[in-house]
Design a protein around this motif. Structure first.
Motif, mmCIF file in Angstrom:
data_model
loop_
_atom_site.group_PDB
_atom_site.id
_atom_site.type_symbol
_atom_site.label_atom_id
_atom_site.label_comp_id
_atom_site.label_asym_id
_atom_site.label_seq_id
_atom_site.Cartn_x
_atom_site.Cartn_y
_atom_site.Cartn_z
ATOM 1 N N ASP A 1 0.827 -1.207 0.000
ATOM 2 C CA ASP A 1 0.000 0.000 0.000
ATOM 3 C C ASP A 1 0.861 1.256 0.000
ATOM 4 O OD1 ASP A 1 -2.194 1.609 0.038
ATOM 5 O OD2 ASP A 1 -2.863 1.079 2.048
ATOM 6 N N VAL A 2 1.939 1.251 0.766
ATOM 7 C CA VAL A 2 2.848 2.404 0.789
ATOM 8 C C VAL A 2 3.466 2.618 -0.592
ATOM 9 C CG1 VAL A 2 5.022 3.271 1.709
ATOM 10 C CG2 VAL A 2 3.345 2.240 3.247
ATOM 11 N N LEU A 3 3.879 1.532 -1.248
ATOM 12 C CA LEU A 3 4.471 1.651 -2.587
ATOM 13 C C LEU A 3 3.456 2.196 -3.591
ATOM 14 C CD1 LEU A 3 6.484 -1.703 -2.699
ATOM 15 C CD2 LEU A 3 7.397 0.606 -2.384
ATOM 16 N N VAL A 4 2.209 1.730 -3.496
ATOM 17 C CA VAL A 4 1.168 2.235 -4.398
ATOM 18 C C VAL A 4 0.918 3.719 -4.141
ATOM 19 C CG1 VAL A 4 -1.274 2.061 -4.997
ATOM 20 C CG2 VAL A 4 0.076 -0.011 -4.692
ATOM 21 N N LEU A 5 0.886 4.109 -2.873
ATOM 22 C CA LEU A 5 0.675 5.521 -2.549
ATOM 23 C C LEU A 5 1.806 6.393 -3.088
ATOM 24 C CD1 LEU A 5 -0.759 5.460 1.082
ATOM 25 C CD2 LEU A 5 -1.813 6.521 -0.908
ATOM 26 N N VAL A 6 3.023 5.919 -3.002
ATOM 27 C CA VAL A 6 4.164 6.672 -3.551
ATOM 28 C C VAL A 6 4.004 6.843 -5.053
ATOM 29 C CG1 VAL A 6 6.653 6.606 -3.974
ATOM 30 C CG2 VAL A 6 5.753 6.013 -1.712
ATOM 31 N N ALA A 7 3.609 5.764 -5.733
ATOM 32 C CA ALA A 7 3.421 5.841 -7.189
ATOM 33 C C ALA A 7 2.283 6.788 -7.553
ATOM 34 C CB ALA A 7 3.158 4.442 -7.745
ATOM 35 N N ILE A 8 1.166 6.709 -6.820
ATOM 36 C CA ILE A 8 0.035 7.593 -7.110
ATOM 37 C C ILE A 8 0.417 9.050 -6.878
ATOM 38 C CG2 ILE A 8 -2.283 8.245 -6.359
ATOM 39 C CD1 ILE A 8 -2.781 5.322 -5.669
ATOM 40 N N THR A 9 1.108 9.312 -5.780
ATOM 41 C CA THR A 9 1.520 10.686 -5.481
ATOM 42 C C THR A 9 2.435 11.228 -6.570
ATOM 43 O OG1 THR A 9 1.379 10.187 -3.113
ATOM 44 C CG2 THR A 9 2.605 12.158 -3.746
ATOM 45 N N GLY A 10 3.335 10.386 -7.078
ATOM 46 C CA GLY A 10 4.203 10.816 -8.167
ATOM 47 C C GLY A 10 3.432 11.163 -9.423
ATOM 48 N N ARG A 11 2.432 10.368 -9.773
ATOM 49 C CA ARG A 11 1.628 10.657 -10.967
ATOM 50 C C ARG A 11 0.794 11.920 -10.788
ATOM 51 N NH1 ARG A 11 1.095 6.799 -15.062
ATOM 52 N NH2 ARG A 11 -0.157 8.436 -16.025
ATOM 53 N N ILE A 12 0.263 12.123 -9.582
ATOM 54 C CA ILE A 12 -0.515 13.334 -9.349
ATOM 55 C C ILE A 12 0.373 14.565 -9.416
ATOM 56 C CG2 ILE A 12 -1.799 14.596 -7.576
ATOM 57 C CD1 ILE A 12 -3.028 11.971 -6.706
ATOM 58 N N THR A 13 1.590 14.469 -8.883
ATOM 59 C CA THR A 13 2.531 15.588 -8.955
ATOM 60 C C THR A 13 2.875 15.923 -10.401
ATOM 61 O OG1 THR A 13 3.464 14.938 -6.817
ATOM 62 C CG2 THR A 13 4.784 16.408 -8.195
#
Length: 456
Positions: free
Chosen positions: A373-385
């Protein structure tokens, strides 16, 4: 000992007593709840008289006497209970027996209403073969109101609860159909995903008879959900076999009934199966309760192995997670399945048992899911940025934060239990109370997201 610690010890002792009661087959769950209320009231009286909570528990249990004696006492005071026939066989409970006989026709009526409801849009020119998004948005509205009505009748809920249930279903229908959402928009997909979740929790309010504040009743609904899913899948598999044989036999005499199967049998059978599965769970609890814990024990180590293999593969290949919509749905489903395994293991666990190997496996399962879940959140945050917010990414971000919070605190509670520092009942209470967060998020996505993202 602090007051808070004393309360936790008391809840752990009551949880052990409740687990013992639930193992007695002569008692229904609702009857065990009444016995627990009786126990709690005695404890309250004793603590108000100056005793400590643990002392009050021991004295209250002692005063309540043996289970059989107390069963006879409750049978005499509650003549409407079906289990009275086991304790006082000479005094049959005719009203309860008559009500049990009425459940089958009421279930058939609710299933028929659901089956007719899914075909009702045809009168207005809407067909399931048309790709206009109507059925995708409204599919849960055809079956779940009928299921809620069945439970409302079975639990004899009052008019205020019926009013709340009806209002929530109307609100869901408005949210799914009133907004000018385009057929190819992201918000229509989010509506199709979150409306069933929101309405299933509304069904939960009917299932618990309106007593949604009770942790025990919420856990009963968790048990029901897992058992219902098993029955629904079994009915679906059996229906698929029956359909295949039916098509083959009619084809042998030169008749093609595939149009009838696609237009009538499959959709009507699917929504009716929602009601039938619920009725089977209620009627055959003692059978299915032996299946779900077995499935949980089988799949927990398999999911632990699969997720550990995934994490090792990520480290070895140094590949990041793809956060496209299909991948996000896949990872969210994985995390939901992990929570489902955790919830059902909690609901079926003997609270008096000491921590064992399976508990450590479950801790490994939760920790692995937490890392993913932490890895997915990091990836999502990167795409949103990089690309900005969109309905899909925002929904995925919120859902993964909600899951992260649940998994993180569950891991902490599980670790405390495995190390012998806190009772298992705390983990059970955390999961049942967190269901409110899921409900609030589902309704937020339904009602707020289309407005915030301009129905895109």
């Amino acid at each position: 000992m602090t007051a808070a610690g004393n309360d936790y010890d008391l809840e752990g002792q009551i949880a052990e007593w409740r687990a013992y009661m639930h193992r007695r087959r002569e008692l229904h769950h609702t009857d065990a709840e009444e016995l627990e209320d009786h126990l709690r009231s005695r404890i309250t009286e004793l603590t108000e008289a100056g005793l400590r909570a643990d002392e009050g528990f021991l004295i209250a249990v002692k005063r309540m006497g043996s289970l059989d004696d107390l069963s006879r006492e409750f049978a005499r005071e509650h003549s409407e209970r079906l289990w009275k026939q086991l304790v006082l066989p000479r005094e049959p409970d005719a009203p309860t027996a008559a009500r049990s006989r009425r459940e089958l026709p009421v279930m058939v009526l609710c299933a028929a209403v659901a089956a007719l409801a899914i075909k009702a849009p045809n009168v207005f020119g809407l067909d399931m073969s048309d790709d206009d998004g109507f059925y995708a948005r409204n599919l849960s509205l055809f079956a779940l109101p009928a299921l809620a009505a069945y439970f409302a009748w079975q639990r004899r809920v009052g008019l205020p609860v019926i009013g709340v249930l009806a209002s929530l279903f109307v609100l869901g229908a408005v949210a799914a159909n009133a907004y000018p959402i385009a057929d190819d928009s992201q918000t229509i997909v989010l509506t199709a995903i979150h409306l069933p979740l929101a309405l299933w929790l509304v069904v939960g309010v009917a299932y618990v008879g309106g007593d949604w504040r009770s942790d025990r009743r919420r856990m009963d609904f968790v048990r029901f959900t897992g058992e219902w899913l098993i029955y629904f899948v079994l009915l679906g598999l059996g229906g698929g076999v029956l359909t295949a044989f039916t098509v083959g036999t009619f084809h042998a005499i030169g008749l093609n009934i595939e149009g009838f199967i696609e237009s009538w049998l499959l959709p009507c059978g699917a929504v009716a199966g929602v009601i039938v599965s619920a009725w089977l769970v209620e009627a055959k609890q003692s059978v299915i309760e032996n299946m779900a814990p077995v499935l949980t024990r089988v799949f927990t180590p398999l999911f632990v192995a699969a997720m550990l293999a995934f994490l090792v593969a990520m480290i070895v290949t140094t590949n990041g997670i793809d956060v496209e919509r299909d991948a996000l749905i896949l990872f969210d489903l994985l995390l939901v399945i992990v929570l489902g395994l955790l919830l059902y293991a909690i609901s079926a666990r003997d609270l008096t048992a000491r921590p064992g190997l399976f508990d450590r496996l479950q801790l490994a399962l939760v920790v692995s899911a937490l890392v993913i879940d932490v890895l997915v959140l990091v990836a999502i945050t990167g795409r949103i940025t990089e690309w900005g917010f969109s309905p899909n990414k925002t929904a995925a971000l919120g859902e993964n934060i909600i899951l992260l919070t649940n998994l993180a605190w569950s891991a902490w509670l599980f670790l405390g239990f495995v190390r012998g520092r806190m009772p298992f009942a705390r983990l059970e209470r955390w999961q049942t109370r967190y269901m409110i967060v899921y409900a609030a998020w589902a309704w937020t996505v339904l009602l707020v997201f289309p407005l915030v993202f301009d129905f895109a």
